[in-house]
Design a protein around this motif. Structure first.
Motif, PDB file in Angstrom:
ATOM      1  N   UNK A 140       0.829  -1.209   0.000  1.00 38.86           N
ATOM      2  CA  UNK A 140       0.000   0.000   0.000  1.00 38.86           C
ATOM      3  C   UNK A 140       0.864   1.260   0.000  1.00 38.86           C
ATOM      4  N   UNK A 141       1.958   1.245   0.731  1.00 39.39           N
ATOM      5  CA  UNK A 141       2.815   2.432   0.788  1.00 39.39           C
ATOM      6  C   UNK A 141       3.468   2.702  -0.561  1.00 39.39           C
ATOM      7  N   UNK A 142       3.785   1.652  -1.295  1.00 42.09           N
ATOM      8  CA  UNK A 142       4.372   1.855  -2.629  1.00 42.09           C
ATOM      9  C   UNK A 142       3.334   2.397  -3.607  1.00 42.09           C
ATOM     10  N   UNK A 143       2.085   1.956  -3.479  1.00 38.75           N
ATOM     11  CA  UNK A 143       1.019   2.570  -4.273  1.00 38.75           C
ATOM     12  C   UNK A 143       0.935   4.068  -3.970  1.00 38.75           C
ATOM     13  N   UNK A 144       0.986   4.420  -2.695  1.00 38.57           N
ATOM     14  CA  UNK A 144       0.885   5.823  -2.303  1.00 38.57           C
ATOM     15  C   UNK A 144       2.080   6.620  -2.801  1.00 38.57           C
ATOM     16  N   UNK A 145       3.255   5.998  -2.785  1.00 38.24           N
ATOM     17  CA  UNK A 145       4.446   6.684  -3.291  1.00 38.24           C
ATOM     18  C   UNK A 145       4.275   7.058  -4.763  1.00 38.24           C
ATOM     19  N   UNK A 146       3.759   6.121  -5.564  1.00 35.69           N
ATOM     20  CA  UNK A 146       3.562   6.413  -6.989  1.00 35.69           C
ATOM     21  C   UNK A 146       2.443   7.424  -7.195  1.00 35.69           C
ATOM     22  N   UNK A 147       1.375   7.320  -6.402  1.00 38.94           N
ATOM     23  CA  UNK A 147       0.300   8.296  -6.560  1.00 38.94           C
ATOM     24  C   UNK A 147       0.768   9.687  -6.159  1.00 38.94           C
ATOM     25  N   UNK A 148       1.591   9.780  -5.128  1.00 40.68           N
ATOM     26  CA  UNK A 148       2.106  11.083  -4.715  1.00 40.68           C
ATOM     27  C   UNK A 148       3.076  11.647  -5.743  1.00 40.68           C
ATOM     28  N   UNK A 149       3.861  10.767  -6.361  1.00 38.56           N
ATOM     29  CA  UNK A 149       4.837  11.213  -7.357  1.00 38.56           C
ATOM     30  C   UNK A 149       4.168  11.607  -8.667  1.00 38.56           C
ATOM     31  N   UNK A 150       3.040  10.980  -8.989  1.00 35.03           N
ATOM     32  CA  UNK A 150       2.320  11.244 -10.247  1.00 35.03           C
ATOM     33  C   UNK A 150       0.887  11.667  -9.920  1.00 35.03           C
ATOM     34  N   UNK A 151       0.692  12.804  -9.245  1.00 30.90           N
ATOM     35  CA  UNK A 151      -0.650  13.175  -8.757  1.00 30.90           C
ATOM     36  C   UNK A 151      -1.637  13.553  -9.849  1.00 30.90           C
ATOM     37  N   UNK A 152      -1.166  14.035 -10.983  1.00 34.05           N
ATOM     38  CA  UNK A 152      -2.070  14.441 -12.067  1.00 34.05           C
ATOM     39  C   UNK A 152      -2.083  13.431 -13.204  1.00 34.05           C
ATOM     40  N   UNK A 153      -1.306  12.356 -13.074  1.00 34.01           N
ATOM     41  CA  UNK A 153      -1.250  11.333 -14.089  1.00 34.01           C
ATOM     42  C   UNK A 153      -2.047  10.100 -13.643  1.00 34.01           C
ATOM     43  N   UNK A 154      -2.237   9.153 -14.539  1.00 40.20           N
ATOM     44  CA  UNK A 154      -2.907   7.902 -14.198  1.00 40.20           C
ATOM     45  C   UNK A 154      -1.850   6.828 -13.974  1.00 40.20           C
TER      46      UNK A 154
END
Length: 461
Positions: free
Chosen positions: A74-88
């Motif tokens: 889950x933390x790695x999902x959050x890391x990618x979502x935080x790094x790419x906040x406007x992307x899919x």
């Protein structure tokens, strides 16, 4: 020096290991970048993951067993979502997929990429919103495409002219207009194993850029007007650390984007640069953090769009290994320890190539550590092997383990979340291991162990 901290050279290991392999200063120490984030060695020497001892996991679920640190994933999902906040950010389900993982990534705001009817079935059964699903594959059947259209998947990545024709006919039949991306083969030689490099010209995926197939596919879709062409897709391979390949890929794909604009006056609104981001399997691997990847990829896309006078398209990426790979380790029990005339020590475990084919298939490197206790013995260079009837049944080619490793010990191999369970087999009629998710000191079974009854159930002879 794989699962442990590296020390100074102690003697000559001859030809029995890579030149960089050195005995560890402490055979019990763990290299944090190789293990799930919530894994430590306890006071008694036992590995502890998310508050639970591996000895307790082995006692309850048996071995071999894939152990998933749910908090890590889950933390790695959050890391990618935080790094790419406007992307899919699409989780690449081919790395590892089950209903529990689908629910985890959905709860963390991820999209999901599937590449077969079976993966699509798992995604839908787990309740993944179909509009958040992308469907890959170089040879999607008519039945698979029908199911994707009927489910309302968000996008289909088309891979051949035959698929364009097949999908167009089905869309007309159903009076729907599915969103599609064109997979482009950009001619990039990624620095990875031949079998997981996917953007060079001589391979099965996508439409060739150099040969003109990619522009022809785009113009056919636009001119027929049945499918909604949203953008272009490029995936250059797997286990990649150098972003230079992505730079070349983006440059070539966006040049094609400009060609399409010039030919039909249409600027496609989306661009998918794929995944393939590497992880650390050994001390020699140095993967980039998600925010570094995001910074580099945005710079590449912005620069190339400026050069082609294009509006910056909506970007998407597809990490799979980078999310689930480090979140899992495989726990084995040692069965035999065999010294072969001083040449090498073989540590045989109760799994092998049926639960991790990557060493045999890709010559992949892994790490290992004694997991059920600490040891004061000197490190010995060992090869961790499986129980299958193949000399190539190797789990870890070279690793320093304590010289007193013995039958009954538990050995853990990190970095096995990606492509191990999903590529597992029943070779020698060995049932596939379970997957156990651990969180806050509690373990739950998310994929049960196969049984001999499961094997016999398919044998109708």
């Amino acid at each position: 020096m794989r699962a442990h901290e590296a020390g100074a050279l102690h003697g000559d290991i001859g030809n029995r290991g890579p030149a960089w392999l050195r005995p560890p200063a402490d055979v019990n120490a763990l290299m944090p970048q190789l293990w799930p984030r919530n894994t430590v060695r306890g006071d008694d020497g036992d590995l502890v993951v998310a508050g639970l001892r591996v000895r307790d996991i082995a006692a309850e679920f048996g071995t071999p067993v894939y152990v998933l640190d749910e908090g890590d994933l889950r933390s790695r999902c959050r890391d990618f979502r935080a790094a790419f906040p406007t992307e899919d950010v699409y989780y690449a389900g081919k790395a590892f997929l089950c209903r529990a993982v689908v629910r985890m990534i959905a709860e963390e705001g991820m999209f999901l990429d599937v590449c077969s009817g079976g993966e699509l079935a798992v995604a839908l059964a787990a309740g993944m919103p179909p509009e958040r699903i992308g469907f890959h594959g170089n040879n999607k059947s008519e039945a698979e495409l029908r199911r994707a259209l009927d489910a309302g998947v968000g996008r289909i990545i088309v891979d051949s002219f035959a698929e364009i024709d097949r999908l167009t006919a089905l869309a007309r039949e159903r009076a729907v207009r599915p969103r599609v991306l064109i997979r482009v083969t950009v001619g990039v030689e990624a620095h990875t194993h031949e079998f997981i490099a996917t953007a060079h010209e001589d391979q099965k995926f996508g439409f060739s850029l150099a040969g003109g197939a990619a522009i022809a596919a785009a113009l056919r879709i636009l001119d027929e007007g049945v499918l909604e062409l949203r953008g272009l897709h490029s995936h250059i391979g797997s286990q990649i650390f150098d972003t230079s390949g992505f730079e070349v890929s983006a440059r070539r794909v966006l040049a094609l984007q400009a060609q399409i604009r010039d030919a039909r006056g249409v600027e496609l609104p989306e661009l998918d640069l794929g995944g393939g981001f590497g992880i650390a399997y050994t001390s020699q691997d140095d993967p980039a953090a998600p925010h570094d990847l995001a910074k580099r990829l945005r710079k590449i896309v912005d620069s190339e769009c400026a050069a082609e006078q294009l509006a910056v398209p909506h970007l998407s990426i597809e990490p799979g290994r980078a999310i689930v790979g480090p979140a899992v380790f495989t726990l084995y029990e040692v069965g035999t320890v065999k010294d072969v005339d001083g040449i090498r020590t073989y540590v045989s475990v109760d799994g092998g190539m049926s639960d991790n084919i990557r060493t045999a298939l890709y010559d992949a490197s892994y790490s290992a550590t004694l997991a059920s206790r600490a040891s004061t013995a000197e490190p010995m260079l060992a090869r961790v092997v499986g129980k299958h009837c193949e000399s190539g049944d190797i789990v870890v080619k070279d690793e320093f383990l304590p010289a007193d490793v013995q039958p009954g010990d538990l050995v853990a191999v990190p970095g096995t979340g990606a492509y191990c369970r999903s590529m597992a087999s029943n070779y020698n009629h060995v049932p596939r291991p379970p997957v156990v998710a651990v969180r806050d000191g509690q373990a739950r079974l998310i994929v049960r162990r196969e049984t001999e009854a499961d094997l016999l159930a398919l044998d109708v002879g």
